[in-house]
Design a protein around this motif. Structure first.
Motif, PDB file in Angstrom:
ATOM      1  N   ARG A 128      10.770   9.521  -3.707  1.00  0.00           N
ATOM      2  CA  ARG A 128      10.228   8.199  -3.418  1.00  0.00           C
ATOM      3  C   ARG A 128      10.295   7.331  -4.650  1.00  0.00           C
ATOM      4  NH1 ARG A 128       4.415   9.126  -1.261  1.00  0.00           N
ATOM      5  NH2 ARG A 128       4.347   6.826  -1.250  1.00  0.00           N
ATOM      6  N   ALA A 185       4.263   7.990   7.583  1.00  0.00           N
ATOM      7  CA  ALA A 185       3.300   7.788   6.508  1.00  0.00           C
ATOM      8  C   ALA A 185       1.943   8.320   6.924  1.00  0.00           C
ATOM      9  CB  ALA A 185       3.197   6.305   6.156  1.00  0.00           C
ATOM     10  N   THR A 201       0.790  -1.219   0.000  1.00  0.00           N
ATOM     11  CA  THR A 201       0.000   0.000   0.000  1.00  0.00           C
ATOM     12  C   THR A 201       0.825   1.272   0.000  1.00  0.00           C
ATOM     13  OG1 THR A 201      -0.190  -0.009   2.418  1.00  0.00           O
ATOM     14  CG2 THR A 201      -1.888  -1.161   1.171  1.00  0.00           C
ATOM     15  N   SER A 227       2.040   3.231  -2.228  1.00  0.00           N
ATOM     16  CA  SER A 227       1.607   4.305  -3.110  1.00  0.00           C
ATOM     17  C   SER A 227       0.342   4.997  -2.631  1.00  0.00           C
ATOM     18  CB  SER A 227       1.395   3.774  -4.533  1.00  0.00           C
ATOM     19  OG  SER A 227       0.364   2.795  -4.558  1.00  0.00           O
ATOM     20  N   SER A 228      -0.323   4.456  -1.623  1.00  0.00           N
ATOM     21  CA  SER A 228      -1.523   5.065  -1.066  1.00  0.00           C
ATOM     22  C   SER A 228      -1.221   6.057   0.050  1.00  0.00           C
ATOM     23  CB  SER A 228      -2.468   3.989  -0.529  1.00  0.00           C
ATOM     24  OG  SER A 228      -2.920   3.140  -1.573  1.00  0.00           O
ATOM     25  N   TYR A 229       0.044   6.214   0.405  1.00  0.00           N
ATOM     26  CA  TYR A 229       0.430   7.064   1.526  1.00  0.00           C
ATOM     27  C   TYR A 229       1.267   8.246   1.082  1.00  0.00           C
ATOM     28  CZ  TYR A 229      -1.059   3.241   4.539  1.00  0.00           C
ATOM     29  OH  TYR A 229      -1.790   2.271   5.177  1.00  0.00           O
ATOM     30  N   ALA A 230       0.895   9.413   1.577  1.00  0.00           N
ATOM     31  CA  ALA A 230       1.824  10.530   1.569  1.00  0.00           C
ATOM     32  C   ALA A 230       2.910  10.264   2.614  1.00  0.00           C
ATOM     33  CB  ALA A 230       1.101  11.837   1.879  1.00  0.00           C
ATOM     34  N   ASN A 286       8.134   4.220  -5.700  1.00  0.00           N
ATOM     35  CA  ASN A 286       6.996   3.393  -5.319  1.00  0.00           C
ATOM     36  C   ASN A 286       7.188   1.930  -5.696  1.00  0.00           C
ATOM     37  OD1 ASN A 286       5.814   5.661  -4.276  1.00  0.00           O
ATOM     38  ND2 ASN A 286       4.192   5.817  -5.812  1.00  0.00           N
ATOM     39  N   TYR A 329      -4.621  13.222   1.968  1.00  0.00           N
ATOM     40  CA  TYR A 329      -4.372  13.547   0.572  1.00  0.00           C
ATOM     41  C   TYR A 329      -3.495  14.774   0.432  1.00  0.00           C
ATOM     42  CZ  TYR A 329      -8.137  10.274  -0.405  1.00  0.00           C
ATOM     43  OH  TYR A 329      -8.917   9.146  -0.493  1.00  0.00           O
ATOM     44  N   THR A 369       3.954  13.949  -1.853  1.00  0.00           N
ATOM     45  CA  THR A 369       2.656  13.355  -2.134  1.00  0.00           C
ATOM     46  C   THR A 369       2.808  11.895  -2.524  1.00  0.00           C
ATOM     47  OG1 THR A 369       2.806  14.181  -4.413  1.00  0.00           O
ATOM     48  CG2 THR A 369       1.595  15.527  -2.824  1.00  0.00           C
ATOM     49  N   ARG A 370       1.695  11.182  -2.566  1.00  0.00           N
ATOM     50  CA  ARG A 370       1.737   9.749  -2.844  1.00  0.00           C
ATOM     51  C   ARG A 370       2.289   9.431  -4.222  1.00  0.00           C
ATOM     52  NH1 ARG A 370      -4.330   7.876  -2.037  1.00  0.00           N
ATOM     53  NH2 ARG A 370      -3.972   9.090  -0.133  1.00  0.00           N
ATOM     54  N   SER A 371       2.107  10.337  -5.176  1.00  0.00           N
ATOM     55  CA  SER A 371       2.637  10.131  -6.520  1.00  0.00           C
ATOM     56  C   SER A 371       4.069  10.631  -6.674  1.00  0.00           C
ATOM     57  CB  SER A 371       1.754  10.828  -7.547  1.00  0.00           C
ATOM     58  OG  SER A 371       1.840  12.238  -7.409  1.00  0.00           O
TER      59      SER A 371
END
Length: 124
Positions: free
Chosen positions: A72, A98, A28, A30-33, A74, A102, A52-54
């Protein structure tokens, strides 16, 4: 739910560089900032950098802008903090964290999971 393992801390001379890494367990990531914090003796824990997550947006404390870079990967479930031109005042325990929130997450309370911290000591 989430485990964070930090590495890369140590002793460095002023003007030197270090790269901290934080490996996040599970599928998970990629679901976390993500964020990096630091805490010096007698001081409050402060945000150093956030992403950010991206990975498309980042934010930095004024004291580290131009010297530190958060990134990061991912695919590797890992967040990094590259620290250049280190100063003695950067000495602290550094934590990765983490958040399920959003966007860029700048408040300590919004981070749900924390690593154990890694010591960074900068000598003059």
């Amino acid at each position: 739910q989430v485990q964070l393992v930090e590495s890369g801390g140590g002793l460095v001379q002023a003007g030197g560089s270090l790269r901290l890494s934080c490996a996040v367990s599970g599928r998970t990531f990629s679901s976390y900032a993500m964020g990096w914090f630091r805490q010096a003796p007698g001081k409050e824990r402060e945000l150093v950098a956030a992403i950010t997550r991206s990975g498309g947006r980042t934010d930095y404390a004024d004291s580290v802008k131009g010297r530190f870079t958060i990134s990061r990967d991912n695919a590797k479930n890992t967040v990094y903090l590259r620290m250049n031109s280190l100063k003695p005042e950067d000495t602290a325990v550094y934590y990765c964290a983490a958040s399920g929130s959003y966007g860029l997450v700048s408040t300590l309370a919004a981070y749900n999971y924390w690593g154990q911290g890694t010591q960074v000591t900068v000598s003059s």
